[in-house]
Design an enzyme around this catalytic site. Structure first.
Site, PDB file in Angstrom:
ATOM      1  N   ASP A   4      11.624  14.869  49.027  1.00 17.31           N
ATOM      2  CA  ASP A   4      11.245  15.724  47.998  1.00 17.31           C
ATOM      3  C   ASP A   4      12.432  16.930  48.035  1.00 17.31           C
ATOM      4  O   ASP A   4      13.192  16.944  49.121  1.00 17.31           O
ATOM      5  CB  ASP A   4       9.912  16.324  48.128  1.00 17.31           C
ATOM      6  CG  ASP A   4       9.391  17.005  46.909  1.00 17.31           C
ATOM      7  OD1 ASP A   4      10.243  17.402  46.192  1.00 17.31           O
ATOM      8  OD2 ASP A   4       8.087  17.325  47.071  1.00 17.31           O
TER       9      ASP A   4
HETATM   10  C1  BGC Z   1       8.298  18.683  43.688  1.00 16.56           C
HETATM   11  C2  BGC Z   1       8.684  17.578  43.080  1.00 16.56           C
HETATM   12  C3  BGC Z   1       9.665  17.541  42.070  1.00 16.56           C
HETATM   13  C4  BGC Z   1      10.788  18.208  42.512  1.00 16.56           C
HETATM   14  C5  BGC Z   1      12.179  18.100  41.491  1.00 16.56           C
HETATM   15  C6  BGC Z   1       9.758  19.621  43.958  1.00 16.56           C
HETATM   16  O1  BGC Z   1       9.230  21.015  44.209  1.00 16.56           O
HETATM   17  O2  BGC Z   1       7.270  18.737  44.658  1.00 16.56           O
HETATM   18  O3  BGC Z   1       7.569  16.719  42.865  1.00 16.56           O
HETATM   19  O4  BGC Z   1       9.975  16.060  41.704  1.00 16.56           O
HETATM   20  O5  BGC Z   1      10.506  19.552  43.204  1.00 16.56           O
HETATM   21  O6  BGC Z   1      11.700  19.276  40.700  1.00 16.56           O
END
Ligand code: BGC
Length: 937
Positions: free
Chosen positions: A706
């Site tokens: 993530d």
């Molecule tokens: C989230 C993800 C997301 C990523 C990119 C993170 O803060 O947990 O689900 O895909 O950001 O935006």
């Protein structure tokens, strides 16, 4: 009919159908629904003015061309009239009480202030109309969970007042819940409205889909994907939810209906799988065939016994013997959504259940088969019906316990705790007892040590390009062998957000992120959020689809596949190879802020929904990233809160959906979580991302972290532990600003030097990434093959409208610098500001601004995209950590006529001062300088 390949109207029609099929009708006394033609409606509730198309955070940031809420849909339908007197009262009130978007990421309130409905307002409205519709709205999202308080899980005082006065004044009140996730429902008994339906958050076509159900054009066929219990404290997970450091999952596999149907049926208001129709159905179980090799096949018949055609969801549950392991009294093992059945018509459904899906995981060895999926001896009873309380049944016996698949102990918890187990009472009911959970005998790090990959000898550049691998001229090993250590440590770094190397405003770029990697013919692939539409922080518009909970409530897998085919095409049109979704964590507790992105409390339903969404996107060689792998079931302290669970719960519940998506749909990309599980961050858990995902399930794609995740063991410090992440075979670290410059200061080179990670680990991840890229459109475009679709989509490209939202004149006639009053610039979410630049003379101009982030959480993302007329010049993304003023500038070269600078803010939360547009140098001067330089040479 348009001959377009990507036809937004067709996309919209499928989305509309999905919304209608996802609406779950819980109550419909006196057949108040469907609404008769000519009905006059009094529409209550302020969310008629701010229909929630989705929740907040990364999963909700789709810029849409339009959003149709319930009010807009009803107004556009001349079969119905809205009470205009009531509307006029609301119109005035809304002017005084506009929508409060909060400041920045995760700060939008989960509810909006409601107008107080006095008995007088309600009575006056009742006198003018036939029926009341009350809308209750809620949002929630990333970084902040719901709470069991008024305005989140509970109704506010003003909402109670509205319910009370409206239901007293009206004979017929219909309550529609525009929410991402289930909320407390005790008020239904208290106010007794005639009808209640969850309409969820339906994306840009939401209101239209709801209208179809209200009008009866579509007979409701949505069914709950969660159990609605009487009180939040009735959910067994609540006691261990939302803790900042550690949540011990003592309820074990008894999540949702698995708990309620076994131990506490009387605590349930609306059971799992429940939903009403405008007709009635009779479901009969006709036959069961079962053998251990082939599993079970159940044939059921469904007869429409009412007077309207409609669809039914035939659900198949299994009651396993209690055996030595203990089991929930019901587990969903199959379902089928029927076609529209005519009144009096009977259709047959055949549902097959592989033996593996019937088995249980023995993590203690109590059955004599430790670490195996077993079918314990005893009676297996299948129940078929319209919800979890199905009564029609058929049974089969297994005389001796059998091993279905032998595995090995992986991801077991390192600490001791106890878990729920059923104990049978004399009357056949069950009580909760607790048993000790088996602890790990070996860690994930020890497992890795036993299976270190072999290094490929470095050869240096031999002139092989990625296309040579794709064409079978060179093996992947020989190709990767060319990579230097610098190449290896760079290829595992994804870049973002809003990398200029890929589609503007997207989440991440990976692959050919350095000149050297590009030189090997590796293109830069693009990924972005997800799940319910394409997030482009540049402000580019995309289609906003219904959310996860709504789609799961359709129980219609083919429909999800069809919807995500359109999504795949739109991704391809926007040159995005990978969607960051579907989100498939379980609704372990109703208070998880991101439940709207996920599907259900049940892993089987979750896995099937994700699998069919992937199948849809795969049609166009686009894939989705199944996330967040795994046990990401709360937002509170999402980087730190550790989830402690038994191996059985992990395998039977929290990984099961992912396993289905990998095995049944060939999932090709996975995102690990922020938080740790059983003592170790998921991003560096070898057991999870190598042993289970790849070795057991046969996954062949890429695993990414993530965004700005950590790694390593719990308490290991704050930095991202890249060496550990790569050692586990989590291929990509997302995200850094520059892979070449190691802008995140990761510990790759130290890791290689001190042996915590090897060159072979990096080579393995590099090969995974390259293999992945070969199969994606970005590679087809590079080698100009298999890209007919791209060419057609290119021909269809439409010009984005230049928006004149907030026009500010910058006139250079008088001076060389034009200072703009920063208060004139709107920095709210989805704001476009147009600076109309009347140039002084032909030449180069520069925009300079001093910016900082407001006081937000560290992970907040606040993008500002700067356009020159229609073209994006730069996206500047601040994070919540950018709290000091910093100066940023954007250059506009060779401006020969007046032009527009557009400043587009996708999120609010940025503060601005000192905004200047300056004339840097004239064309004439530039030419003069250039000639002078040439002369010198
Ligand atoms: C989230 C993800 C997301 C990523 C990119 C993170 O803060 O947990 O689900 O895909 O950001 O935006």
């Amino acid at each position: 009919m348009s001959g377009k390949l990507f036809d937004e109207n067709k996309f919209a029609a499928v989305a509309r159908r999905a919304v209608a099929e996802g609406v779950v009708l819980l109550k419909n006394d006196g057949d108040v629904l469907p609404l008769q033609k000519g009905t006059t409606i009094s529409l209550f509730g302020r969310s008629q003015y701010n229909y929630y198309k989705s929740g907040t955070g990364s999963g909700g940031m789709v810029n849409t061309k339009y959003v149709i809420g319930v009010k807009e849909a009803l107004e556009a339908d001349d079969r119905y009239n809205l009470n205009q007197d009531l509307k006029a009262i609301y119109d005035e009130w809304i002017k005084e009480n506009p929508f409060d978007a909060g400041i920045g990421w995760a700060s939008e309130p989960w509810f909006q202030k409601e107008m107080v409905i006095t008995p007088e307002i309600a009575k006056a409205a009742a006198a003018k109309s036939d029926v009341a519709i009350v809308l209750i709205g809620r949002t929630a999202g990333e970084d902040q969970d719901n709470s069991a308080t008024a305005g989140s899980y509970l109704l506010t005082e003003d909402e109670h007042t509205m319910m009370k006065n409206v239901t007293e004044a009206f004979e017929k009140t219909i309550v529609l819940l525009n929410v991402g996730n289930i909320i407390d429902m005790k008020w239904v008994e208290k106010y007794n409205p005639s009808a209640v339906a969850y309409i969820w958050q339906g994306g840009q076509e939401g209101g239209n889909g709801v209208l179809d159900v209200l009008s009866g054009d579509v007979n409701p066929a949505g069914r709950l994907s969660d159990t609605i219990a009487y009180d939040i404290d009735d959910y067994p997970s609540t006691a261990n939810f939302g803790k900042k450091k550690r949540n011990i999952q003592q309820e074990d596999i008894y999540v949702g209906y698995r708990y309620f149907e076994t131990f506490a049926k009387d605590k349930v208001l609306y059971p799992f799988g429940f939903g009403l129709s405008y007709t009635s159905f009779d479901i009969k179980c006709c036959s069961l065939e079962f053998d251990i090799t082939n599993g079970a096949t159940v044939v059921a018949t469904v007869t429409n016994t009412g007077s309207r055609k409609g669809q039914q969801v035939v659900q198949l549950y299994l009651e396993k013997p209690q055996g030595k392991l203990g089991n929930p009294s019901r587990v969903l093992v199959g379902f089928e959504k029927t076609k529209e059945i005519e009144p009096g018509e009977t259709v047959e459904c055949e549902i097959h259940v592989p033996a593996y899906y019937m088995s249980c995981y023995d993590d203690s060895g109590v059955t004599g088969h430790k670490s195996a999926y077993v079918l314990e001896q005893g009676t297996y009873t299948f129940y078929v019906g319209g919800d979890v309380r199905a009564e029609e049944s058929a049974s089969a016996d297994i005389s001796e316990t059998v091993v279905v698949e032998q595995k090995s102990e992986l991801m077991a918890p390192p600490i001791e705790f106890t878990r729920v187990k059923p104990e049978i009472n004399a009357d056949g009911t069950f009580s909760v007892v607790y048993e000790p959970v088996p602890t790990a005998t070996k860690s994930s790090v020890e497992h890795r040590q036993e299976e270190l990959p072999a290094e490929i000898t470095q050869t240096g550049d031999k002139g092989y390009k990625l296309v040579d691998v794709a064409k079978g001229r060179v093996s992947m090993e020989d190709f990767i062998a060319q990579f230097s250590d610098d190449d290896l440590v760079a290829i595992v770094r994804g870049e973002g957000m809003s990398s200029p190397k890929v589609t503007p405003g997207t989440g991440g770029a990976f692959g050919g992120v350095t000149d050297s990697l590009l030189g090997y013919g590796i293109p830069v692939a693009c990924c972005t959020d997800g799940p319910s539409g394409i997030r482009m922080d540049s402000g580019k518009k995309a289609f906003a689809m219904p959310n996860g909970t709504l789609l799961a409530s359709t129980w219609n897998l083919e429909l999800m596949e069809e919807l995500y085919q359109w999504e795949g095409l739109e991704l391809r049109k926007n040159k995005v190879d990978v969607l960051l979704g579907p989100g498939m964590n379980l609704h372990r507790n109703p208070l998880n802020g991101r439940n709207f992105e996920y599907f259900s409390e049940d892993p089987f339903l979750t896995g099937k929904c994700a699998a069919y969404q992937l199948k849809g996107m795969h049609k166009y060689h686009i894939t989705g990233t199944i996330k967040h792998f795994a046990l990401n079931t709360q937002e509170t302290s999402r980087h730190y809160a550790e989830h402690v669970a038994s191996e059985r719960a992990i395998r039977e519940l929290y990984l099961k959906g992912y396993e289905i998506a990998v095995k049944e749909a060939g999932a090709h990309a996975v995102m690990t979580t922020y938080g740790p599980v059983n003592g170790r961050y998921t991003s560096s858990n070898f057991d999870l991302v190598t042993k289970i995902l790849r070795d057991e399930w046969g996954f062949e794609g890429i695993v990414m972290t993530d965004w700005w995740a950590k790694g390593g063991n719990v308490g290991a410090g704050d930095g991202a532990d890249m060496a550990d992440i790569v050692a586990a075979q989590n291929d990509l670290y997302m995200v850094t600003t520059s892979a070449a410059d190691n802008t995140n200061n990761d510990n790759s080179l130290e890791g290689l030097a001190n042996g915590t990670v090897t060159r072979a680990d990096y080579q393995r991840c590099a090969a995974n990434i390259c293999r992945f890229i070969i199969s994606k459109p970005v590679f087809f475009r590079l080698i100009n093959e298999n890209n007919e679709i791209d060419n057609q989509l290119l021909d269809e490209a439409d010009e984005e409208e230049l928006s004149y939202d907030n026009m500010i004149d910058c006139n250079f006639k008088e001076s060389s610098v034009f200072a703009i009053d920063p208060s004139e610039i709107r920095t709210g979410r989805d704001s476009a500001n147009m600076l109309s630049v009347a140039i002084k003379e032909r030449g180069d101009y520069r925009l300079t601004m001093t910016v900082r982030a407001k006081n937000l959480s560290a992970l907040a993302q606040i993008p500002l995209t700067v356009f020159r007329d229609r073209d994006i010049v730069k996206t500047i993304t601040l994070t919540g950590e950018d709290r000091e003023w910093q100066t940023v500038s954007v250059d506009f070269a060779d401006c020969f006529a007046s032009f527009y600078i557009k400043l587009y803010f996708a999120q609010n939360g940025m503060e601005i001062k000192d905004v200047n547009v300056e004339f840097v140098c004239s064309k004439e001067q530039e030419i003069h300088d250039m000639l002078a330089r040439l002369g010198e040479d």
